[in-house]
Design a protein around this motif. Structure first.
Motif, mmCIF file in Angstrom:
data_model
loop_
_atom_site.group_PDB
_atom_site.id
_atom_site.type_symbol
_atom_site.label_atom_id
_atom_site.label_comp_id
_atom_site.label_asym_id
_atom_site.label_seq_id
_atom_site.Cartn_x
_atom_site.Cartn_y
_atom_site.Cartn_z
ATOM 1 N N SER A 1 28.352 -44.356 17.731
ATOM 2 C CA SER A 1 27.516 -44.376 16.536
ATOM 3 C C SER A 1 28.096 -43.442 15.484
ATOM 4 O O SER A 1 28.759 -42.457 15.815
ATOM 5 N N ASN B 1 24.018 -48.423 1.773
ATOM 6 C CA ASN B 1 24.089 -49.885 1.722
ATOM 7 C C ASN B 1 25.072 -50.409 0.680
ATOM 8 O O ASN B 1 25.228 -51.616 0.532
ATOM 9 N N SER C 1 28.136 -53.053 14.170
ATOM 10 C CA SER C 1 26.913 -53.413 13.469
ATOM 11 C C SER C 1 26.432 -52.202 12.679
ATOM 12 O O SER C 1 26.901 -51.081 12.886
ATOM 13 N N ARG C 2 25.511 -52.448 11.776
ATOM 14 C CA ARG C 2 24.994 -51.352 10.968
ATOM 15 C C ARG C 2 23.500 -51.487 10.789
ATOM 16 O O ARG C 2 22.943 -52.577 10.860
ATOM 17 N N ASP C 3 22.877 -50.352 10.538
ATOM 18 C CA ASP C 3 21.451 -50.300 10.242
ATOM 19 C C ASP C 3 21.317 -49.572 8.913
ATOM 20 O O ASP C 3 21.389 -48.335 8.867
ATOM 21 N N ASN C 4 21.149 -50.323 7.846
ATOM 22 C CA ASN C 4 21.100 -49.697 6.528
ATOM 23 C C ASN C 4 19.842 -48.862 6.320
ATOM 24 O O ASN C 4 19.811 -47.983 5.462
ATOM 25 N N LYS D 1 18.705 -46.836 8.586
ATOM 26 C CA LYS D 1 18.938 -45.559 9.276
ATOM 27 C C LYS D 1 20.264 -44.923 8.884
ATOM 28 O O LYS D 1 20.619 -43.864 9.397
#
Length: 117
Positions: free
Chosen positions: A20, A29, A70-73, A75
């Motif tokens: 991570s 983003n 993958s990404r979590d914009n 977080k």
């Protein structure tokens, strides 16, 4: 801008790890995010890229079908799921990004991945 990687470690061949990268100090983003790795005595190589919207990922041929980024914009994090790990995946893994429309490049401190029996 600060990038902080985590999740590295030692694993046997065939095992899995999930890296991570937590980003701060940027409008996350808007940034494409990349994973690089560098093995001892070798040049740093691009492993995976995930675009700002999360689409059109790029993977190096050596990791295609085994690694998923993958990404979590929400977080401000990007992840690298690594499956079917091989000894040749042993390296320091770095999170990287470039400020859009500039050459300003940011690196994390790296996290070590060791694949060995």
């Amino acid at each position: 801008v600060q990038l902080v990687e985590s999740g590295g470690g030692s694993v046997q061949p065939g095992g899995s790890l999930r890296l991570s990268c937590a980003a701060s100090g940027l409008t996350f983003n808007r940034y494409d995010m990349k994973w690089y790795r560098q093995a001892p005595g070798k040049e740093r190589e691009l492993v995976a890229t995930v675009t700002s919207a999360g689409g059109n990922p790029y993977y190096a041929d050596s990791v295609k079908g085994r690694f998923t980024s993958s990404r979590d914009n929400a977080k401000n994090t990007v992840s690298l799921q690594m499956n079917s790990l091989k000894p040749e995946d042993t390296a320091m893994y770095y999170c990287n990004t470039i400020r859009p429309y500039t050459y300003l490049t940011y690196w994390g401190q790296g996290t070590q991945v060791t694949v060995s029996s």
